[in-house]
Structure formats: structure tokens, C-alpha cells
Motif scaffolding. Structure first.
Motif, PDB file in Angstrom:
ATOM      1  N   UNK A  50       0.838  -1.205   0.000  1.00  0.00           N
ATOM      2  CA  UNK A  50       0.000   0.000   0.000  1.00  0.00           C
ATOM      3  C   UNK A  50       0.873   1.255   0.000  1.00  0.00           C
ATOM      4  N   UNK A  51       1.959   1.243   0.778  1.00  0.00           N
ATOM      5  CA  UNK A  51       2.848   2.408   0.822  1.00  0.00           C
ATOM      6  C   UNK A  51       3.455   2.711  -0.540  1.00  0.00           C
ATOM      7  N   UNK A  52       3.656   1.682  -1.350  1.00  0.00           N
ATOM      8  CA  UNK A  52       4.263   1.857  -2.663  1.00  0.00           C
ATOM      9  C   UNK A  52       3.229   2.014  -3.781  1.00  0.00           C
ATOM     10  N   UNK A  53       1.961   1.932  -3.438  1.00  0.00           N
ATOM     11  CA  UNK A  53       0.911   1.984  -4.451  1.00  0.00           C
ATOM     12  C   UNK A  53       0.474   3.404  -4.746  1.00  0.00           C
ATOM     13  N   UNK A  54      -0.385   3.553  -5.727  1.00  0.00           N
ATOM     14  CA  UNK A  54      -0.841   4.880  -6.148  1.00  0.00           C
ATOM     15  C   UNK A  54      -1.878   5.483  -5.207  1.00  0.00           C
ATOM     16  N   UNK A  55      -2.359   4.745  -4.241  1.00  0.00           N
ATOM     17  CA  UNK A  55      -3.336   5.293  -3.301  1.00  0.00           C
ATOM     18  C   UNK A  55      -2.665   5.808  -2.032  1.00  0.00           C
ATOM     19  N   UNK A  56      -1.337   5.756  -1.978  1.00  0.00           N
ATOM     20  CA  UNK A  56      -0.628   6.076  -0.739  1.00  0.00           C
ATOM     21  C   UNK A  56      -0.952   7.479  -0.223  1.00  0.00           C
ATOM     22  N   UNK A  57      -0.853   8.501  -1.083  1.00  0.00           N
ATOM     23  CA  UNK A  57      -1.110   9.860  -0.607  1.00  0.00           C
ATOM     24  C   UNK A  57      -2.565  10.047  -0.203  1.00  0.00           C
ATOM     25  N   UNK A  58      -3.480   9.454  -0.954  1.00  0.00           N
ATOM     26  CA  UNK A  58      -4.908   9.624  -0.668  1.00  0.00           C
ATOM     27  C   UNK A  58      -5.287   9.097   0.708  1.00  0.00           C
ATOM     28  N   UNK A  59      -4.568   8.078   1.197  1.00  0.00           N
ATOM     29  CA  UNK A  59      -4.958   7.474   2.469  1.00  0.00           C
ATOM     30  C   UNK A  59      -4.040   7.867   3.624  1.00  0.00           C
ATOM     31  N   UNK A  60      -2.894   8.482   3.345  1.00  0.00           N
ATOM     32  CA  UNK A  60      -1.955   8.797   4.426  1.00  0.00           C
ATOM     33  C   UNK A  60      -1.727  10.288   4.646  1.00  0.00           C
ATOM     34  N   UNK A  61      -2.119  11.134   3.696  1.00  0.00           N
ATOM     35  CA  UNK A  61      -1.853  12.568   3.838  1.00  0.00           C
ATOM     36  C   UNK A  61      -2.771  13.161   4.904  1.00  0.00           C
ATOM     37  N   UNK A  62      -2.183  13.758   5.902  1.00  0.00           N
ATOM     38  CA  UNK A  62      -2.939  14.340   7.006  1.00  0.00           C
ATOM     39  C   UNK A  62      -2.857  15.860   6.960  1.00  0.00           C
ATOM     40  N   UNK A  63      -3.993  16.513   7.110  1.00  0.00           N
ATOM     41  CA  UNK A  63      -4.059  17.970   7.139  1.00  0.00           C
ATOM     42  C   UNK A  63      -5.184  18.397   8.065  1.00  0.00           C
ATOM     43  N   UNK A  64      -5.045  19.511   8.775  1.00  0.00           N
ATOM     44  CA  UNK A  64      -6.161  20.003   9.585  1.00  0.00           C
ATOM     45  C   UNK A  64      -7.365  20.324   8.696  1.00  0.00           C
ATOM     46  N   UNK A  65      -8.540  19.922   9.149  1.00  0.00           N
ATOM     47  CA  UNK A  65      -9.774  20.151   8.404  1.00  0.00           C
ATOM     48  C   UNK A  65     -10.627  21.133   9.200  1.00  0.00           C
ATOM     49  N   UNK A  66     -11.170  22.131   8.528  1.00  0.00           N
ATOM     50  CA  UNK A  66     -11.894  23.201   9.206  1.00  0.00           C
ATOM     51  C   UNK A  66     -13.390  23.093   8.916  1.00  0.00           C
ATOM     52  N   UNK A  67     -14.125  23.008  10.003  1.00  0.00           N
ATOM     53  CA  UNK A  67     -15.565  22.749   9.932  1.00  0.00           C
ATOM     54  C   UNK A  67     -16.323  23.783   9.107  1.00  0.00           C
ATOM     55  N   UNK A  68     -16.102  25.064   9.368  1.00  0.00           N
ATOM     56  CA  UNK A  68     -16.875  26.112   8.688  1.00  0.00           C
ATOM     57  C   UNK A  68     -16.640  26.086   7.182  1.00  0.00           C
ATOM     58  N   UNK A  69     -15.422  25.762   6.767  1.00  0.00           N
ATOM     59  CA  UNK A  69     -15.100  25.710   5.341  1.00  0.00           C
ATOM     60  C   UNK A  69     -15.819  24.549   4.663  1.00  0.00           C
ATOM     61  N   UNK A  70     -15.737  23.365   5.281  1.00  0.00           N
ATOM     62  CA  UNK A  70     -16.396  22.187   4.703  1.00  0.00           C
ATOM     63  C   UNK A  70     -17.908  22.379   4.673  1.00  0.00           C
TER      64      UNK A  70
END
Length: 434
Positions: A50-70
């Protein structure tokens, strides 16, 4: 002395909390934990893949998510067309936020082929499940991920929690979710960006259970990643963060413990198949799940046998046909349009069922000779149907599912009619007591 009255919380806070609970699920669109230290030997191979696959960034990238924006994005989102390209556009802080398969593909680094489909033929999915040694009913609308060996279960677990649109029932996977897993295992051409976009578009037609009737806040992490690219200067407040759960080492311990108890694997476990085993694996052609020169067990006879047992007879034409109509049901989550397209269709479901007479259709022509091992018979309503010929020396003979189900339904209907007559009769003779 009068008792002290308890102070109530402000109504706005209570309303905000209720709204967030309805609109957002913290285990949806999670960040995966991929065993970076290799502590879990049973999962070492699959987590490395999975780490070497094309879905790696989609499932591992972490970023703060802001409620009002979403919230503001989904409240204003609509499907529009710009220069001949369809996209979802939301308005956040007086600026437009655009989402399309191409944008998702670039931001999530999915390496999708623009011409790739976002569905897998249902028979290919079922055959691959058998190849994985899945113990679930592969003809069901959903499967429990616990019915897969541990490494395949973990892959499906990650897809459900991190990429799919599930907001509840995370143990179950619909046909579209399983199709996504099969596409990765077989290295089939599959557009994950189109898959995610279709789920977002489907959300445009849904409303939650609150009074406002707004859309669910799905894929908040992906949307935040897109907004960080398109509008990096959007205002963000620390007290506005929308908490999304993250997989941790402890969750893998729990996952491993449950997987070992539910599914008994061979010792040592079987080798991973297809693209999970070989980095240069080439997908089989013609929508099949194995190469003709494959040295592993052939699942086609078993699949045909399951079809025969489930639908009462074998129809070789329906097995090879793709113009079919598999029954489609809800997957317990937010499946929908993509689920239907991923399921494609299965001639086994309709052609097989109608051939054994599960419906009230009859075979009026005497020239329509049944296959060897089958015979015509007249049902209780005088309808001509097809059934297996019972062999006296066959100890393993079992009546077809359709016959048993038809008898069970008729017995249930008869009991209900008798109960209704008894109730009506007793009610009609009751005397009036002033």
C-alpha cells in the motif's frame, strides 16, 4: 430552602453539536496507519504494498480540516459545466472551489488514466473473491470484510475507512467498494478519482436528517486538500478544526485480534496474488480475473457450481454474458449510483433465476426442451416450470433454492390467510354489550 436549578447549556451549542453529529462522521475519510515499524509481521507485506501503491497519498496525507469551510462548501455546492467539463462547485468565503475527477487525480496523486472506467464487471469481482478464498456469499449485495483472509481484509478496511463514502457499518462492503479492491489487486484500469467524484455527486441528491436539509459533509479531508491548493489563504481558526479519527498502532492490534478469531487461515498463509505479489503484474484481458496460464486453482468451475446451487440450474450462456441485470440493494451506507455501475450486471442473477421459474413465468412452448438433468413440471397454479430431476441413488441431492423458497412463501401466505379468516370470523360474531 428551594433546590438549586441546574443551568442549561446555550441552545446554540446544543444545536451545533447535534448538527455536527448528523452531518459528519469522524471515522469517515480517515488517515491510515501502515505499520511503519513492521511490528505486525502478518501485515508487513500488504502495508508495504500500500505504501508503494498509487493510493498512498490519498490514504496517508494528514491535514487540519476546518468545519466552517467544509460546511460552507457543501451548503453551496452544485453541479455545473465549465468549458464542456462537468464539475462540482462550492462557494467558500466569496471564492469558488472546484472539484472534478481531474482535480482529484492531481491533488491526490492517483495516477488515473483519464479514459479508465470506475467500475469492475461483477463476475470478475466474484471470481477474484473466490481466488482470495473469501468465505462470504459472493452473490450478496454486500460482504463482511471479516470473511476475507487478514491481508485482503486490511486492504478492504483501509479503502472503506479512507477512500469510500461509508459513514456507518464499516464492517460491510458494497459491490462498488469490493470492485475498487479487486481493481487494485488485479491491476485493472480503474479511475479512483472518478469513483470519488461520483460519490460526491451522489451526495448532492441526498439530505441529512436535520431541519436545514443540507448535504452530508463527506470527504472533508480530500476537500481540504483541494482548498489548500486552490485557495491557500482561506481563513482558518484553531477552534474550528473538525476532528477526523486517525488509525494508530493500537487499532492495528485490535484489527489483528479480531481477524485471527473470525477467519482461520492456512499455515503458513497463502501467498498474495496478482499485483500484490508482483510489481510488474499485467492485468488479465477480457474482464477476467486470471491468466489462462496461471498455475493456481481455477475458480470458474466452483463459481459455476455456486451459481447452479443458488439459482437452481446452470446457464453457461449467462456466465459469459455481460449484458445482464444483477439485483442491486442498499449497502447500509451511502452507496448508490456508483454501486449500481460497479455492480454492472450479472446474468446469473436474472437469467439463472428466470430459467428455473423463480417468477411466475411459464414455458408455453413444448419445443423448449430442458437441459439434461432437468424436467418440466406443473406448479400448484398450473404453471409449467423447470426443476432438477431427482436421482434415487444421489445421496447429495438437494432441491433447488427456488423450489424451497416457493414452498416456504406459499406456506407463509397460507398461514396468514387462515389467521386473517379466523380473526375476521371471531370479530364478526362478537355481540354488542351496552
Amino acid at each position: 430552602m428551594a433546590p438549586k436549578e441546574k443551568k442549561r447549556k446555550a441552545a446554540t451549542k446544543k444545536t451545533d453539536k447535534a448538527e455536527e453529529q448528523i452531518m459528519f462522521e469522524k471515522r469517515h475519510n480517515m488517515v491510515a496507519y501502515l505499520n511503519p515499524d513492521g511490528k505486525f509481521s502478518e501485515l508487513k507485506e500488504i502495508t508495504q504494498w500500500i505504501r508503494e501503491s498509487r493510493i498512498n497519498k490519498a490514504i496517508t496525507f494528514s491535514t487540519p480540516v476546518y468545519k466552517s469551510i467544509i460546511k460552507e462548501f457543501w451548503n453551496s455546492a452544485s453541479v455545473i459545466e465549465v468549458d464542456g467539463t462537468e464539475l462540482i462547485q462550492g462557494r467558500v468565503n466569496e471564492v469558488n472551489v472546484n472539484v472534478s475527477p481531474d482535480i482529484l487525480n492531481i491533488v491526490l496523486e492517483l495516477q488515473d488514466d483519464p479514459n479508465a472506467p470506475y467500475s469492475i464487471p461483477i463476475m470478475c469481482t466474484r471470481g477474484c473473491l473466490l481466488r482470495m478464498k473469501c468465505t462470504a456469499d459472493i452473490f450478496s449485495n454486500q460482504i463482511n470484510k471479516g470473511d476475507l483472509p487478514m491481508r485482503y481484509k486490511f486492504l478492504l478496511h483501509v479503502l472503506i475507512q479512507c477512500i469510500c463514502n461509508r459513514r456507518a457499518g464499516y464492517d460491510m462492503a458494497g459491490k462498488d467498494h469490493v470492485g475498487l479492491m479487486v481493481a487494485l489487486v488485479l491491476n485493472k484500469s480503474f479511475s479512483i478519482s472518478k469513483f470519488v467524484y461520483a460519490k460526491m455527486k451522489e451526495n448532492m441528491k441526498r439530505t441529512c436528517g436535520c431541519k436545514t436539509g443540507n448535504k452530508f459533509w463527506i470527504f472533508p479531508r480530500f476537500l481540504q486538500m483541494i482548498m489548500n491548493v486552490q485557495h491557500p489563504d482561506l481563513p482558518k481558526a484553531d477552534d474550528d478544526i473538525l476532528k477526523i479519527d486517525t488509525m494508530i498502532e493500537h487499532s492495528l492490534k485490535i484489527f489483528r485480534g479480531i481477524a485471527v478469531k473470525r477467519y482461520k487461515e492456512s499455515k503458513p498463509p497463502r501467498r498474495l496474488i496478482c499485483a500484490l505479489d508482483k510489481t510488474d503484474y499485467v492485468a488479465p484481458e477480457d474482464d477476467i480475473w486470471r491468466h489462462n496460464d496461471s498455475q493456481s486453482d481455477n475458480e470458474e468451475p466452483k463459481l459455476k457450481k455456486i451459481m447452479e446451487d443458488k439459482f437452481g440450474r446452470k446457464d453457461s450462456d449467462s456466465f459469459d454474458s455481460e449484458d445482464d441485470g444483477d439485483d442491486e440493494g442498499g449497502d447500509g451506507g451511502d452507496a448508490g449510483a456508483v454501486g449500481e455501475s460497479t455492480a454492472g450486471a450479472s446474468a446469473a442473477g436474472t437469467a439463472g433465476a428466470s430459467s428455473v421459474g423463480d417468477d411466475e413465468e411459464d414455458t408455453e412452448s413444448d419445443d423448449n426442451v430442458p437441459e439434461p438433468g432437468y424436467e418440466f413440471y406443473l406448479a400448484e397454479r398450473g404453471v409449467k416450470k423447470v426443476r432438477k430431476i431427482r436421482q434415487e441413488d444421489d445421496a447429495d441431492y438437494l432441491p433447488s433454492d427456488t423450489e424451497a423458497e416457493h414452498l416456504k412463501k406459499k406456506q407463509t401466505a397460507t398461514r396468514r390467510k387462515k389467521k386473517a379468516r379466523k380473526y375476521i370470523g371471531s370479530s364478526s360474531v362478537q355481540q354488542f354489550v351496552p
